[in-house]
Design a protein around this motif. Structure first.
Motif, PDB file in Angstrom:
ATOM      1  N   PHE A   1       0.837  -1.201   0.000  1.00 59.26           N
ATOM      2  CA  PHE A   1       0.000   0.000   0.000  1.00 59.26           C
ATOM      3  C   PHE A   1       0.870   1.249   0.000  1.00 59.26           C
ATOM      4  O   PHE A   1       1.816   1.363   0.777  1.00 59.26           O
ATOM      5  N   GLN A   2       0.556   2.188  -0.886  1.00 58.60           N
ATOM      6  CA  GLN A   2       1.260   3.461  -0.915  1.00 58.60           C
ATOM      7  C   GLN A   2       0.337   4.631  -0.574  1.00 58.60           C
ATOM      8  O   GLN A   2       0.654   5.426   0.288  1.00 58.60           O
ATOM      9  N   ASN A   3      -0.799   4.722  -1.248  1.00 61.28           N
ATOM     10  CA  ASN A   3      -1.716   5.830  -0.963  1.00 61.28           C
ATOM     11  C   ASN A   3      -3.171   5.467  -1.233  1.00 61.28           C
ATOM     12  O   ASN A   3      -3.473   4.707  -2.153  1.00 61.28           O
ATOM     13  N   TRP A   4      -4.039   6.050  -0.411  1.00 63.17           N
ATOM     14  CA  TRP A   4      -5.479   6.121  -0.671  1.00 63.17           C
ATOM     15  C   TRP A   4      -5.701   7.564  -1.131  1.00 63.17           C
ATOM     16  O   TRP A   4      -5.743   8.479  -0.319  1.00 63.17           O
ATOM     17  N   ILE A   5      -5.788   7.778  -2.415  1.00 67.06           N
ATOM     18  CA  ILE A   5      -5.879   9.121  -2.976  1.00 67.06           C
ATOM     19  C   ILE A   5      -7.344   9.522  -3.084  1.00 67.06           C
ATOM     20  O   ILE A   5      -8.169   8.783  -3.622  1.00 67.06           O
TER      21      ILE A   5
ATOM     22  N   VAL B   1     -12.141   7.495  -5.249  1.00 62.91           N
ATOM     23  CA  VAL B   1     -10.895   7.009  -4.665  1.00 62.91           C
ATOM     24  C   VAL B   1      -9.977   6.496  -5.774  1.00 62.91           C
ATOM     25  O   VAL B   1     -10.442   5.898  -6.746  1.00 62.91           O
ATOM     26  N   ILE B   2      -8.694   6.749  -5.616  1.00 58.05           N
ATOM     27  CA  ILE B   2      -7.678   6.147  -6.476  1.00 58.05           C
ATOM     28  C   ILE B   2      -6.718   5.398  -5.563  1.00 58.05           C
ATOM     29  O   ILE B   2      -6.017   6.004  -4.751  1.00 58.05           O
ATOM     30  N   LEU B   3      -6.719   4.079  -5.652  1.00 56.04           N
ATOM     31  CA  LEU B   3      -5.803   3.258  -4.861  1.00 56.04           C
ATOM     32  C   LEU B   3      -4.454   3.185  -5.563  1.00 56.04           C
ATOM     33  O   LEU B   3      -4.387   2.915  -6.760  1.00 56.04           O
ATOM     34  N   PHE B   4      -3.398   3.413  -4.803  1.00 53.40           N
ATOM     35  CA  PHE B   4      -2.039   3.356  -5.341  1.00 53.40           C
ATOM     36  C   PHE B   4      -1.266   2.295  -4.570  1.00 53.40           C
ATOM     37  O   PHE B   4      -1.008   2.446  -3.380  1.00 53.40           O
ATOM     38  N   PHE B   5      -0.925   1.205  -5.268  1.00 54.18           N
ATOM     39  CA  PHE B   5      -0.159   0.098  -4.688  1.00 54.18           C
ATOM     40  C   PHE B   5       1.051  -0.191  -5.565  1.00 54.18           C
ATOM     41  O   PHE B   5       1.052   0.099  -6.765  1.00 54.18           O
TER      42      PHE B   5
ATOM     43  N   THR C   1       0.089  16.295  -2.484  1.00 53.88           N
ATOM     44  CA  THR C   1      -0.558  15.546  -1.407  1.00 53.88           C
ATOM     45  C   THR C   1      -1.425  14.425  -1.986  1.00 53.88           C
ATOM     46  O   THR C   1      -1.532  14.263  -3.205  1.00 53.88           O
ATOM     47  N   ASP C   2      -2.106  13.704  -1.098  1.00 54.36           N
ATOM     48  CA  ASP C   2      -2.973  12.615  -1.534  1.00 54.36           C
ATOM     49  C   ASP C   2      -4.437  13.048  -1.675  1.00 54.36           C
ATOM     50  O   ASP C   2      -5.336  12.210  -1.779  1.00 54.36           O
ATOM     51  N   VAL C   3      -4.685  14.343  -1.663  1.00 56.28           N
ATOM     52  CA  VAL C   3      -6.008  14.890  -1.995  1.00 56.28           C
ATOM     53  C   VAL C   3      -5.847  15.703  -3.275  1.00 56.28           C
ATOM     54  O   VAL C   3      -5.116  16.692  -3.305  1.00 56.28           O
ATOM     55  N   TRP C   4      -6.518  15.254  -4.333  1.00 49.88           N
ATOM     56  CA  TRP C   4      -6.362  15.858  -5.661  1.00 49.88           C
ATOM     57  C   TRP C   4      -7.634  16.594  -6.053  1.00 49.88           C
ATOM     58  O   TRP C   4      -8.730  16.024  -5.963  1.00 49.88           O
TER      59      TRP C   4
END
Length: 255
Positions: free
Chosen positions: A93-97, A118-122, A170-173
């Protein structure tokens, strides 16, 4: 069939993922959400939807390179289950964007009104590329930054000067939805696809998580925004899309 780089492949993702022998540096997937009235997004039950989702994820993971990364779009509820499944498969897991779409929304009086996707980044391993300098965003406090440019700001005994290219992402786009980006005379018009993603959003993912000549899989390609941006930035790609009309749109767009 023979699979080649920079190719648009028509048909079922399961069929093609089983046969493609490439390893991908980056996979971007905008799959069905099981929430809109389109034939490709309708499932008989939640179980059928998640069986479908986990099955294509299994095949996609097999096609990731050892240092590969995957981004998956979905709604909040589905993303909870998808993220948990990715963890069980050993992905990192890297980010829950959170994508703030700045869109119109359905008013809810029983819970907080949702205006996000949501954009999952793994990643497949802990060793992966991330080009943070390529995706810097503007500073918000221009007055403070102007002052800092001249004299710096004292932090932990050292003077900090702002980066001329902006602050870390950041992780909010915040990207307006395409239906608002493509208004005509101030009015929302019918889109070629019901859920297109903004080019600038896909651009951020590609610049952050790939380099020139890397191979990107555009999975559930839709109108081919991922492939279009990949080509623009000298990445290689393979797009998989089932619907004939969208395949035609992708081909015209890439010309």
């Amino acid at each position: 069939m023979e699979y080649k780089k920079n190719q648009i492949v028509k048909g079922d993702v399961f069929k093609h993922l089983k046969k493609i022998d490439f390893k991908f540096d980056l996979i971007i997937s905008d799959p069905p959400y099981n929430q809109i009235n389109e034939k490709w997004d309708i499932f008989k039950s939640e179980k059928e939807f998640f069986d479908f989702t986990f099955a294509w994820i299994d095949l996609a993971i097999e096609k990731l390179s050892e240092n590969g990364q995957i981004y998956i779009f979905n709604n909040q509820y589905n993303s909870i289950k998808i993220a948990n499944y990715l963890l069980t498969k050993g992905l990192k897991f890297q980010n829950w964007i959170v994508w703030n779409k700045k869109d119109g929304f359905s008013v809810s009086k029983k819970k907080f009104v949702s205006n996000q996707e949501v954009i999952l980044f793994f990643s497949k391993s802990e060793k992966f590329k991330f080009n943070y300098d390529e995706i810097r965003i503007p500073y918000e406090s221009l007055e403070r930054i102007e002052h800092a440019n001249k004299k710096g700001i004292l932090k932990n005994g050292k003077r900090w000067f702002p980066n001329p290219n902006g602050k870390m992402c950041t992780d909010v786009w915040e990207f307006s939805s395409e239906r608002h980006n493509k208004k005509v005379n101030g009015k929302v018009v019918k889109m070629l696809h019901p859920t297109p993603k903004p080019e600038k959003l896909i651009e951020r993912i590609i610049l952050a998580s790939s380099d020139e000549n890397d191979l990107i899989l555009d999975l559930f390609a839709g109108t081919g925004t991922t492939s279009f941006i990949a080509k623009k930035y000298n990445r290689q790609y393979i797009a998989i899309e089932k619907e004939n009309n969208y395949v035609s749109i992708i081909k015209e767009r890439l010309k």
